[in-house]
Scaffold this motif. Structure first.
Motif, PDB file in Angstrom:
ATOM      1  N   THR A   1      28.812  16.922 -10.704  1.00 49.66           N
ATOM      2  CA  THR A   1      30.124  17.102 -10.101  1.00 49.66           C
ATOM      3  C   THR A   1      31.208  16.809 -11.134  1.00 49.66           C
ATOM      4  OG1 THR A   1      30.590  14.839  -9.364  1.00 49.66           O
ATOM      5  CG2 THR A   1      29.090  16.139  -8.016  1.00 49.66           C
ATOM      6  N   GLN A   2      32.450  16.919 -10.722  1.00 53.83           N
ATOM      7  CA  GLN A   2      33.552  16.595 -11.631  1.00 53.83           C
ATOM      8  C   GLN A   2      34.220  15.270 -11.259  1.00 53.83           C
ATOM      9  OE1 GLN A   2      35.859  20.189 -10.672  1.00 53.83           O
ATOM     10  NE2 GLN A   2      37.585  18.832 -10.178  1.00 53.83           N
ATOM     11  N   ASN A   3      33.739  14.634 -10.183  1.00 52.88           N
ATOM     12  CA  ASN A   3      34.291  13.342  -9.777  1.00 52.88           C
ATOM     13  C   ASN A   3      33.471  12.213 -10.398  1.00 52.88           C
ATOM     14  OD1 ASN A   3      36.209  14.611  -8.242  1.00 52.88           O
ATOM     15  ND2 ASN A   3      35.092  14.375  -6.305  1.00 52.88           N
ATOM     16  N   SER A   4      34.140  11.275 -11.003  1.00 50.30           N
ATOM     17  CA  SER A   4      33.441  10.216 -11.722  1.00 50.30           C
ATOM     18  C   SER A   4      32.567   9.370 -10.817  1.00 50.30           C
ATOM     19  CB  SER A   4      34.451   9.312 -12.440  1.00 50.30           C
ATOM     20  OG  SER A   4      35.363   8.719 -11.511  1.00 50.30           O
ATOM     21  N   ASP A   5      32.894   9.317  -9.503  1.00 50.44           N
ATOM     22  CA  ASP A   5      32.070   8.531  -8.593  1.00 50.44           C
ATOM     23  C   ASP A   5      30.912   9.329  -8.015  1.00 50.44           C
ATOM     24  OD1 ASP A   5      33.354  10.244  -6.855  1.00 50.44           O
ATOM     25  OD2 ASP A   5      34.260   8.678  -5.619  1.00 50.44           O
ATOM     26  N   GLY A   6      30.758  10.587  -8.453  1.00 51.82           N
ATOM     27  CA  GLY A   6      29.642  11.409  -8.005  1.00 51.82           C
ATOM     28  C   GLY A   6      29.867  12.108  -6.692  1.00 51.82           C
ATOM     29  N   SER A   7      31.013  11.919  -6.067  1.00 50.97           N
ATOM     30  CA  SER A   7      31.284  12.593  -4.803  1.00 50.97           C
ATOM     31  C   SER A   7      31.560  14.074  -5.028  1.00 50.97           C
ATOM     32  CB  SER A   7      32.488  11.940  -4.105  1.00 50.97           C
ATOM     33  OG  SER A   7      33.650  12.046  -4.917  1.00 50.97           O
ATOM     34  N   THR A   8      31.366  14.870  -3.995  1.00 46.96           N
ATOM     35  CA  THR A   8      31.564  16.318  -4.101  1.00 46.96           C
ATOM     36  C   THR A   8      33.046  16.647  -4.201  1.00 46.96           C
ATOM     37  OG1 THR A   8      29.571  16.707  -2.798  1.00 46.96           O
ATOM     38  CG2 THR A   8      31.134  18.515  -2.962  1.00 46.96           C
ATOM     39  N   SER A   9      33.387  17.458  -5.213  1.00 46.04           N
ATOM     40  CA  SER A   9      34.794  17.760  -5.476  1.00 46.04           C
ATOM     41  C   SER A   9      35.277  19.012  -4.771  1.00 46.04           C
ATOM     42  CB  SER A   9      35.019  17.932  -6.978  1.00 46.04           C
ATOM     43  OG  SER A   9      34.424  19.145  -7.423  1.00 46.04           O
ATOM     44  N   GLY A  10      34.370  19.900  -4.433  1.00 45.82           N
ATOM     45  CA  GLY A  10      34.761  21.186  -3.885  1.00 45.82           C
ATOM     46  C   GLY A  10      34.822  22.289  -4.916  1.00 45.82           C
ATOM     47  N   ASN A  11      34.649  21.958  -6.199  1.00 49.29           N
ATOM     48  CA  ASN A  11      34.636  22.982  -7.248  1.00 49.29           C
ATOM     49  C   ASN A  11      33.326  23.765  -7.157  1.00 49.29           C
ATOM     50  OD1 ASN A  11      34.539  24.501  -9.600  1.00 49.29           O
ATOM     51  ND2 ASN A  11      35.416  22.883 -10.871  1.00 49.29           N
ATOM     52  N   GLN A  12      33.434  25.071  -6.958  1.00 54.92           N
ATOM     53  CA  GLN A  12      32.236  25.875  -6.754  1.00 54.92           C
ATOM     54  C   GLN A  12      31.536  26.246  -8.061  1.00 54.92           C
ATOM     55  OE1 GLN A  12      32.475  28.958  -3.859  1.00 54.92           O
ATOM     56  NE2 GLN A  12      33.918  27.849  -2.565  1.00 54.92           N
ATOM     57  N   ALA A  13      32.082  25.814  -9.186  1.00 64.09           N
ATOM     58  CA  ALA A  13      31.478  26.166 -10.478  1.00 64.09           C
ATOM     59  C   ALA A  13      30.632  25.046 -11.066  1.00 64.09           C
ATOM     60  CB  ALA A  13      32.569  26.560 -11.473  1.00 64.09           C
TER      61      ALA A  13
ATOM     62  N   ASP B   1      20.796  14.124 -16.677  1.00 69.09           N
ATOM     63  CA  ASP B   1      21.949  13.489 -16.054  1.00 69.09           C
ATOM     64  C   ASP B   1      23.223  14.126 -16.599  1.00 69.09           C
ATOM     65  OD1 ASP B   1      23.963  11.886 -15.070  1.00 69.09           O
ATOM     66  OD2 ASP B   1      22.972   9.993 -15.554  1.00 69.09           O
ATOM     67  N   GLY B   2      23.933  14.842 -15.731  1.00 69.10           N
ATOM     68  CA  GLY B   2      25.155  15.524 -16.154  1.00 69.10           C
ATOM     69  C   GLY B   2      26.349  14.611 -16.348  1.00 69.10           C
ATOM     70  N   GLN B   3      26.211  13.342 -15.984  1.00 67.68           N
ATOM     71  CA  GLN B   3      27.302  12.367 -16.177  1.00 67.68           C
ATOM     72  C   GLN B   3      28.618  12.827 -15.548  1.00 67.68           C
ATOM     73  OE1 GLN B   3      27.296   9.119 -18.451  1.00 67.68           O
ATOM     74  NE2 GLN B   3      25.478   9.410 -17.177  1.00 67.68           N
ATOM     75  N   ASN B   4      28.499  13.685 -14.505  1.00 70.13           N
ATOM     76  CA  ASN B   4      29.686  14.180 -13.783  1.00 70.13           C
ATOM     77  C   ASN B   4      30.741  14.746 -14.733  1.00 70.13           C
ATOM     78  OD1 ASN B   4      28.640  13.390 -11.203  1.00 70.13           O
ATOM     79  ND2 ASN B   4      29.135  11.275 -11.724  1.00 70.13           N
ATOM     80  N   GLN B   5      30.264  15.610 -15.636  1.00 73.40           N
ATOM     81  CA  GLN B   5      31.144  16.220 -16.634  1.00 73.40           C
ATOM     82  C   GLN B   5      31.689  17.579 -16.208  1.00 73.40           C
ATOM     83  OE1 GLN B   5      32.320  14.802 -19.647  1.00 73.40           O
ATOM     84  NE2 GLN B   5      31.570  13.078 -18.432  1.00 73.40           N
ATOM     85  N   GLY B   6      31.538  17.918 -14.913  1.00 73.67           N
ATOM     86  CA  GLY B   6      32.142  19.145 -14.417  1.00 73.67           C
ATOM     87  C   GLY B   6      33.659  19.083 -14.523  1.00 73.67           C
ATOM     88  N   THR B   7      34.273  20.245 -14.647  1.00 73.74           N
ATOM     89  CA  THR B   7      35.732  20.306 -14.740  1.00 73.74           C
ATOM     90  C   THR B   7      36.275  21.321 -13.741  1.00 73.74           C
ATOM     91  OG1 THR B   7      35.725  22.032 -16.435  1.00 73.74           O
ATOM     92  CG2 THR B   7      35.643  19.742 -17.198  1.00 73.74           C
ATOM     93  N   GLY B   8      37.560  21.285 -13.537  1.00 72.04           N
ATOM     94  CA  GLY B   8      38.174  22.161 -12.553  1.00 72.04           C
ATOM     95  C   GLY B   8      38.221  23.614 -12.968  1.00 72.04           C
ATOM     96  N   GLY B   9      38.373  23.911 -14.256  1.00 71.43           N
ATOM     97  CA  GLY B   9      38.584  25.288 -14.680  1.00 71.43           C
ATOM     98  C   GLY B   9      37.404  25.945 -15.358  1.00 71.43           C
ATOM     99  N   GLU B  10      36.295  25.215 -15.500  1.00 71.94           N
ATOM    100  CA  GLU B  10      35.130  25.756 -16.194  1.00 71.94           C
ATOM    101  C   GLU B  10      33.889  25.586 -15.324  1.00 71.94           C
ATOM    102  OE1 GLU B  10      34.964  23.710 -19.897  1.00 71.94           O
ATOM    103  OE2 GLU B  10      36.839  24.564 -20.643  1.00 71.94           O
ATOM    104  N   ALA B  11      32.759  26.122 -15.802  1.00 69.00           N
ATOM    105  CA  ALA B  11      31.498  25.991 -15.087  1.00 69.00           C
ATOM    106  C   ALA B  11      30.625  24.950 -15.783  1.00 69.00           C
ATOM    107  CB  ALA B  11      30.784  27.338 -15.040  1.00 69.00           C
ATOM    108  N   PHE B  12      29.965  24.130 -14.984  1.00 74.21           N
ATOM    109  CA  PHE B  12      29.109  23.082 -15.536  1.00 74.21           C
ATOM    110  C   PHE B  12      27.796  23.060 -14.759  1.00 74.21           C
ATOM    111  CE2 PHE B  12      27.566  18.674 -15.720  1.00 74.21           C
ATOM    112  CZ  PHE B  12      27.479  18.511 -17.099  1.00 74.21           C
TER     113      PHE B  12
END
Length: 300
Positions: free
Chosen positions: A198-210, A166-177
């Motif tokens: 994803t990087q959104n806390s609600d699990g929705s798709t953010s659009g960040n390709q990383a 579970d990645g806990q939606n720890q993606g960020t805008g400037g890095e790869a996760f």
């Protein structure tokens, strides 16, 4: 002393069980055909010069090492079990199996320089949960820092099976996760669920390709092969599964029996199910659903 490296067991003779008392004898024995718990006899000389004899029992080390190459991770498992998966990984040797009991393990697990290692859980009830802001483990070809709850780096024949990541939606805008990141390694990933990268806390798709589910990649000249089998990937931003050869060696992969569940109709990004670049691949019996890009933009 740790005697696993030479196939022995730690032997201690408790002074309370000797005729003269006040004596503890420690030794390392070659116990190739001797099981822990075996009783043997000893003859020794105490500090006052008297001869003593009696019985002793061969037992495994108290440092968490276990016989038959099996290491158990169980916070409630007593002195012979490890509290964390990382602690077991740090003490594992080639050919070992790490058995992880049911529970939620909030930690970042990094397997580096390992060979012939198996990490297996009890199914979805065994969960590796990403910590908040996990440490970086690599830098990609365009200098983006990569972080993940589970990394396999520079390793050979590592198997991870029977658990949820579970990645806990720890993606960020400037890095790869990534939920799982393996670089310059041969791995078998089986019977896994990889969620919430994803990087959104609600699990929705953010659009960040990383921010992606699983990534296997190479950067050197070694030949490798890996397997992704019976894996489910859900709640990711761009790619569910990425296999990328940035090196000069041959990279082959088998992806079979796996399931990708996309976000459904979205204008945030054009999601990909299985992305393969520069590899020799066998892709069979997989299910990819709910990938639908609704924005009229060919550059996304």
């Amino acid at each position: 002393a740790d005697t696993r490296s030479n196939g022995g067991f730690f032997v201690e003779i408790d002074g309370d069980n000797t005729p003269n008392g006040n004596i503890t004898i420690e030794a390392t024995l070659d116990t190739t055909n001797v099981d822990p718990g075996t009783t043997a006899t000893y003859d020794a000389t105490s500090a006052d010069g008297a001869s003593v004899s009696g019985d002793f029992q061969i037992q495994s080390d108290d440092d968490g090492s276990q016989s038959d190459g099996v290491l158990t991770v169980d916070p409630d498992g007593g002195p012979d079990a490890y509290d964390t998966i990382q602690a077991a990984v740090n003490n594992a040797e080639s050919g070992d199996t790490i058995e992880v009991t049911s529970g939620t393990y909030s930690e970042q697990v990094i397997v580096s320089g390992a060979s012939n290692l198996t990490i297996t859980g009890s199914g979805a009830s065994t969960e590796i949960q990403s910590p908040i802001d996990p440490d970086p483990v690599a830098t990609d070809s365009i200098d983006r820092v990569t972080s993940t709850p589970l990394a396999v780096l520079g390793s050979t024949n590592v198997t991870v099976s029977g658990m949820e990541i579970d990645g806990q939606n720890q993606g960020t805008g400037g890095e790869a996760f990534f939920g799982i990141f393996a670089e310059n390694s041969s791995v078998t990933l089986s019977d896994l669920e990889v969620l919430n990268t994803t990087q959104n806390s609600d699990g929705s798709t953010s659009g960040n390709q990383a921010n992606n589910g699983i990534r296997l990649s190479t950067t050197d000249d070694a030949d490798r092969s890996s397997i992704i089998r019976d894996v489910t990937v859900e709640n990711f931003d761009k790619n569910a599964i990425t296999v990328l050869n940035n090196g000069s060696g041959n990279l082959s992969v088998e992806v079979t029996g796996s399931t990708v569940i996309g976000a459904g109709p979205t204008d945030a990004t054009a999601q990909n199910g299985i992305s393969l670049t520069g590899v020799s691949a066998t892709v069979t019996d997989n299910t990819v659903v709910n990938l639908s890009y609704t924005k009229d933009d060919a550059n996304s």
